[in-house]
Design a protein around this motif. Structure first.
Motif, PDB file in Angstrom:
ATOM      1  N   GLY A 136       5.994  -9.754  13.046  1.00 12.78           N
ATOM      2  CA  GLY A 136       7.369  -9.967  13.478  1.00 12.78           C
ATOM      3  C   GLY A 136       8.380  -9.691  12.377  1.00 12.78           C
ATOM      4  O   GLY A 136       9.533  -9.379  12.641  1.00 12.78           O
ATOM      5  N   GLY A 137       7.960  -9.803  11.135  1.00 16.69           N
ATOM      6  CA  GLY A 137       8.890  -9.622  10.034  1.00 16.69           C
ATOM      7  C   GLY A 137       8.568  -8.450   9.134  1.00 16.69           C
ATOM      8  O   GLY A 137       9.362  -8.103   8.254  1.00 16.69           O
ATOM      9  N   HIS A 138       7.412  -7.824   9.329  1.00 10.88           N
ATOM     10  CA  HIS A 138       7.014  -6.758   8.412  1.00 10.88           C
ATOM     11  C   HIS A 138       6.374  -5.585   9.116  1.00 10.88           C
ATOM     12  O   HIS A 138       5.743  -5.745  10.153  1.00 10.88           O
ATOM     13  CB  HIS A 138       6.034  -7.292   7.358  1.00 10.88           C
ATOM     14  N   CYS A 139       6.570  -4.412   8.534  1.00  5.97           N
ATOM     15  CA  CYS A 139       5.864  -3.224   8.976  1.00  5.97           C
ATOM     16  C   CYS A 139       5.597  -2.431   7.703  1.00  5.97           C
ATOM     17  O   CYS A 139       6.501  -1.784   7.169  1.00  5.97           O
ATOM     18  CB  CYS A 139       6.719  -2.430   9.965  1.00  5.97           C
ATOM     19  N   GLN A 140       4.395  -2.546   7.186  1.00  2.00           N
ATOM     20  CA  GLN A 140       4.079  -1.945   5.895  1.00  2.00           C
ATOM     21  C   GLN A 140       2.743  -1.235   5.933  1.00  2.00           C
ATOM     22  O   GLN A 140       1.838  -1.646   6.668  1.00  2.00           O
ATOM     23  CB  GLN A 140       3.979  -3.032   4.804  1.00  2.00           C
ATOM     24  N   ILE A 141       2.646  -0.194   5.106  1.00  2.00           N
ATOM     25  CA  ILE A 141       1.345   0.406   4.827  1.00  2.00           C
ATOM     26  C   ILE A 141       1.023   0.056   3.379  1.00  2.00           C
ATOM     27  O   ILE A 141       1.831   0.308   2.477  1.00  2.00           O
ATOM     28  CB  ILE A 141       1.364   1.933   5.010  1.00  2.00           C
ATOM     29  N   LEU A 142      -0.124  -0.568   3.173  1.00  2.00           N
ATOM     30  CA  LEU A 142      -0.499  -1.011   1.832  1.00  2.00           C
ATOM     31  C   LEU A 142      -1.875  -0.490   1.479  1.00  2.00           C
ATOM     32  O   LEU A 142      -2.747  -0.381   2.348  1.00  2.00           O
ATOM     33  CB  LEU A 142      -0.567  -2.546   1.792  1.00  2.00           C
ATOM     34  N   CYS A 143      -2.050  -0.199   0.206  1.00  5.61           N
ATOM     35  CA  CYS A 143      -3.399   0.052  -0.273  1.00  5.61           C
ATOM     36  C   CYS A 143      -3.865  -1.265  -0.887  1.00  5.61           C
ATOM     37  O   CYS A 143      -3.267  -1.765  -1.837  1.00  5.61           O
ATOM     38  CB  CYS A 143      -3.415   1.175  -1.302  1.00  5.61           C
ATOM     39  N   VAL A 144      -4.882  -1.873  -0.291  1.00  5.76           N
ATOM     40  CA  VAL A 144      -5.412  -3.138  -0.795  1.00  5.76           C
ATOM     41  C   VAL A 144      -6.520  -2.792  -1.777  1.00  5.76           C
ATOM     42  O   VAL A 144      -7.603  -2.370  -1.390  1.00  5.76           O
ATOM     43  CB  VAL A 144      -5.936  -4.014   0.367  1.00  5.76           C
ATOM     44  N   GLU A 145      -6.206  -2.952  -3.059  1.00  3.55           N
ATOM     45  CA  GLU A 145      -7.153  -2.524  -4.095  1.00  3.55           C
ATOM     46  C   GLU A 145      -8.078  -3.649  -4.532  1.00  3.55           C
ATOM     47  O   GLU A 145      -9.137  -3.409  -5.106  1.00  3.55           O
ATOM     48  CB  GLU A 145      -6.375  -1.964  -5.291  1.00  3.55           C
ATOM     49  N   GLY A 146      -7.649  -4.876  -4.283  1.00  8.14           N
ATOM     50  CA  GLY A 146      -8.452  -6.037  -4.664  1.00  8.14           C
ATOM     51  C   GLY A 146      -7.633  -7.284  -4.388  1.00  8.14           C
ATOM     52  O   GLY A 146      -6.475  -7.183  -3.964  1.00  8.14           O
ATOM     53  N   VAL A 147      -8.213  -8.450  -4.628  1.00 10.25           N
ATOM     54  CA  VAL A 147      -7.466  -9.692  -4.432  1.00 10.25           C
ATOM     55  C   VAL A 147      -6.306  -9.702  -5.427  1.00 10.25           C
ATOM     56  O   VAL A 147      -6.518  -9.542  -6.626  1.00 10.25           O
ATOM     57  CB  VAL A 147      -8.382 -10.919  -4.657  1.00 10.25           C
ATOM     58  N   ASP A 204     -15.142  -9.950   8.473  1.00 13.01           N
ATOM     59  CA  ASP A 204     -16.122  -8.890   8.263  1.00 13.01           C
ATOM     60  C   ASP A 204     -16.542  -8.844   6.798  1.00 13.01           C
ATOM     61  O   ASP A 204     -15.820  -8.327   5.942  1.00 13.01           O
ATOM     62  CB  ASP A 204     -15.475  -7.555   8.674  1.00 13.01           C
ATOM     63  N   GLU A 205     -17.712  -9.390   6.520  1.00 11.82           N
ATOM     64  CA  GLU A 205     -18.132  -9.498   5.112  1.00 11.82           C
ATOM     65  C   GLU A 205     -18.478  -8.148   4.492  1.00 11.82           C
ATOM     66  O   GLU A 205     -18.595  -8.029   3.276  1.00 11.82           O
ATOM     67  CB  GLU A 205     -19.299 -10.466   4.964  1.00 11.82           C
ATOM     68  N   THR A 206     -18.619  -7.113   5.324  1.00 11.20           N
ATOM     69  CA  THR A 206     -18.985  -5.813   4.749  1.00 11.20           C
ATOM     70  C   THR A 206     -17.752  -5.000   4.340  1.00 11.20           C
ATOM     71  O   THR A 206     -17.872  -3.915   3.790  1.00 11.20           O
ATOM     72  CB  THR A 206     -19.819  -4.972   5.742  1.00 11.20           C
ATOM     73  N   LEU A 207     -16.557  -5.528   4.654  1.00 14.37           N
ATOM     74  CA  LEU A 207     -15.345  -4.774   4.306  1.00 14.37           C
ATOM     75  C   LEU A 207     -15.049  -4.912   2.806  1.00 14.37           C
ATOM     76  O   LEU A 207     -14.674  -5.977   2.333  1.00 14.37           O
ATOM     77  CB  LEU A 207     -14.151  -5.272   5.136  1.00 14.37           C
ATOM     78  N   ALA A 208     -15.194  -3.801   2.088  1.00 13.01           N
ATOM     79  CA  ALA A 208     -15.013  -3.827   0.631  1.00 13.01           C
ATOM     80  C   ALA A 208     -13.669  -3.201   0.256  1.00 13.01           C
ATOM     81  O   ALA A 208     -13.072  -2.463   1.038  1.00 13.01           O
ATOM     82  CB  ALA A 208     -16.153  -3.057  -0.024  1.00 13.01           C
ATOM     83  N   PHE A 209     -13.188  -3.480  -0.937  1.00 12.70           N
ATOM     84  CA  PHE A 209     -11.992  -2.831  -1.481  1.00 12.70           C
ATOM     85  C   PHE A 209     -12.359  -1.434  -1.952  1.00 12.70           C
ATOM     86  O   PHE A 209     -13.503  -1.237  -2.371  1.00 12.70           O
ATOM     87  CB  PHE A 209     -11.446  -3.643  -2.658  1.00 12.70           C
ATOM     88  N   PRO A 210     -11.456  -0.462  -1.954  1.00 10.52           N
ATOM     89  CA  PRO A 210     -10.103  -0.551  -1.421  1.00 10.52           C
ATOM     90  C   PRO A 210     -10.090  -0.211   0.067  1.00 10.52           C
ATOM     91  O   PRO A 210     -11.001   0.417   0.569  1.00 10.52           O
ATOM     92  CB  PRO A 210      -9.383   0.558  -2.212  1.00 10.52           C
ATOM     93  N   TYR A 211      -9.028  -0.645   0.760  1.00  8.02           N
ATOM     94  CA  TYR A 211      -8.810  -0.183   2.121  1.00  8.02           C
ATOM     95  C   TYR A 211      -7.328   0.041   2.385  1.00  8.02           C
ATOM     96  O   TYR A 211      -6.480  -0.502   1.680  1.00  8.02           O
ATOM     97  CB  TYR A 211      -9.435  -1.119   3.161  1.00  8.02           C
ATOM     98  N   LEU A 212      -7.078   0.883   3.381  1.00 10.94           N
ATOM     99  CA  LEU A 212      -5.705   1.168   3.769  1.00 10.94           C
ATOM    100  C   LEU A 212      -5.327   0.167   4.848  1.00 10.94           C
ATOM    101  O   LEU A 212      -6.026   0.050   5.860  1.00 10.94           O
ATOM    102  CB  LEU A 212      -5.589   2.600   4.322  1.00 10.94           C
ATOM    103  N   LEU A 213      -4.243  -0.564   4.622  1.00  9.54           N
ATOM    104  CA  LEU A 213      -3.866  -1.636   5.546  1.00  9.54           C
ATOM    105  C   LEU A 213      -2.541  -1.335   6.215  1.00  9.54           C
ATOM    106  O   LEU A 213      -1.543  -1.059   5.551  1.00  9.54           O
ATOM    107  CB  LEU A 213      -3.737  -2.950   4.771  1.00  9.54           C
ATOM    108  N   LEU A 214      -2.535  -1.398   7.539  1.00  4.94           N
ATOM    109  CA  LEU A 214      -1.280  -1.388   8.283  1.00  4.94           C
ATOM    110  C   LEU A 214      -0.985  -2.837   8.638  1.00  4.94           C
ATOM    111  O   LEU A 214      -1.736  -3.469   9.388  1.00  4.94           O
ATOM    112  CB  LEU A 214      -1.417  -0.544   9.560  1.00  4.94           C
ATOM    113  N   LEU A 215       0.096  -3.371   8.067  1.00  4.07           N
ATOM    114  CA  LEU A 215       0.473  -4.760   8.317  1.00  4.07           C
ATOM    115  C   LEU A 215       1.681  -4.759   9.245  1.00  4.07           C
ATOM    116  O   LEU A 215       2.771  -4.322   8.857  1.00  4.07           O
ATOM    117  CB  LEU A 215       0.808  -5.442   6.981  1.00  4.07           C
ATOM    118  N   VAL A 216       1.449  -5.151  10.474  1.00  4.66           N
ATOM    119  CA  VAL A 216       2.516  -5.070  11.480  1.00  4.66           C
ATOM    120  C   VAL A 216       2.721  -6.432  12.129  1.00  4.66           C
ATOM    121  O   VAL A 216       1.872  -6.909  12.873  1.00  4.66           O
ATOM    122  CB  VAL A 216       2.203  -4.012  12.568  1.00  4.66           C
TER     123      VAL A 216
END
Ligand code: KG4
Ligand code: ZN
Length: 351
Positions: free
Chosen positions: A142-153, A128-140
């Motif tokens: 087999g090895g991780h379950c995290q909530i991250l704020c993705v502020e940039g690369v 999705d090229e329209t998805l800009a920083f920052p975004y709230l990411l739920l990374l779920v």
């Protein structure tokens, strides 16, 4: 290099998928292949690291060859070689990383050592090229379950993680308890469709807690007890487990949004993002908070090499003069995305 149209070869080998992809800076996946090791690991009910490493070693070189042929590409036209350098099962990571180093050296191209979690975190931007920083990411996964704020690369702030099991792991263990085989997530989801999510009373660990984190070990034990009691149908247990897990996700995300938000967008990534009940609940949550909701297509949710190539591409776009990571870059079994985040007991090494 680093022009609009750069082409990245990506390699993924951190768990039980061997994958190779060619991705361009303008979001075209020129070719990709993926080989799952499900059959090799199924008899053991989980991934066996030694078997995984051997399978990657057998499959990777012919797969790189095949992907280059699929796209009618030669190494001279590739701008950089990106490979997962961790976190993950170290034998497999080494197979992919060493192959990438050899290619980079032979073709005089930059090596990009990619954090597998960063691959998951940025994959929604490939779709999705329209998805800009920052975004709230739920990374779920087999090895991780995290909530991250993705502020940039390269800029990630971890807001929560699991203190014991990852969510995918809880799905896999539930599947094992219910005799559904491996990998468990899709099997639990299928069976849950035939069950009643209210039939089995199960705990929601850490729900409402002041701590920001997740916990799924107690839920898994409760699933085991419910199964051993003989009082419940497997489908009801699967449905009730899935609902309990989703309730935990939403509760913890509500907390993160309340404390660190608002965020313009909510994004889910990782293997468990393939789960439709999880997606539906996240969509509702996003709507309640007038956040936009994005999830990558299913093929980009589970482990793949396009997301690794894309993470490499993002890096090259950000730093067009990047000459590459050193050829002695170490494979890392653990590699937190947010180096500032305090270590939490139990957070897994797989992604
Ligand atoms: O990100 P991923 O492909 O691999 C790593 O963990 O590295 O995630 C795999 C995990 C497994 O635990 C699998 O059971 C889970 O994602 N998963 C699912 C579904 N599809 C895969 N869990 C719940 N529902 C699904 N449909
Ligand atoms: Zn993963």
């Amino acid at each position: 290099m680093g022009t609009e149209a750069h082409i990245i070869l990506g390699i993924e080998s951190s768990c039980d998928e061997t994958a190779v992809a060619l991705v361009t800076a303008d979001r075209r996946i020129l070719a990709q292949r993926i080989a799952s090791q499900e059959e090799e690991h199924a008899p053991y009910g989980g991934v066996v690291p030694e078997i995984a490493a051997r399978a990657h070693a057998e499959r990777l070189a012919p797969m790189i060859d095949a992907v280059m042929a699929d796209a009618d590409m030669d190494l001279d036209r590739v701008d950089a070689i990106a490979a997962t350098a961790g976190p993950g099962l170290i034998g497999g990571v080494m197979v992919g990383l060493v192959s990438a180093k050899a290619l980079a050296m032979a073709a005089s191209k930059p090596l990009i050592a990619v954090n597998h979690l960063e691959g998951h975190a940025l994959s929604p931007r490939l779709a999705d090229e329209t998805l800009a920083f920052p975004y709230l990411l739920l990374l779920v996964s087999g090895g991780h379950c995290q909530i991250l704020c993705v502020e940039g690369v390269g800029q990630y702030r971890r807001l929560a993680t699991t203190i014991d099991d990852a969510l995918g792991e809880a799905f896999d263990k539930t599947a094992k308890i219910l005799g559904l085989g491996y990998p468990g997530g899709p099997a639990v989801e299928r069976l849950a469709r035939e069950g009643d999510a209210k039939a089995v009373p199960l705990p929601r660990p850490l729900k409402g807690s002041k701590e920001p984190h997740f916990s799924f070990a107690g839920l898994k034990s409760a699933v085991l007890r419910a199964h051993e009691s003989g009082d419940h149908k497997a489908a009801d247990i699967a449905a009730s487990f899935q609902q309990a897990a989703v309730d935990c996700l939403i509760d913890r995300l509500e907390k993160a949004i309340g404390e660190a938000g608002p965020f313009p967008a909510l994004v889910v990534a990782g293997g468990v993002a393939a789960n439709q009940t999880v997606r539906g609940a996240l969509e509702d949550l996003a709507q309640r908070h007038t956040m936009r909701f994005t999830a990558p297509p299913l093929a980009l949710c589970t482990d793949n090499a396009a997301m690794i190539a894309w993470a490499g591409s993002e890096r090259l776009t950000l730093e067009p003069d990047f000459t590459g990571d050193p050829l002695d870059f170490k494979a890392r079994p653990r590699w937190p995305l947010d180096p500032e985040a305090e270590a939490v007991r139990g957070a897994g090494v797989k992604a």
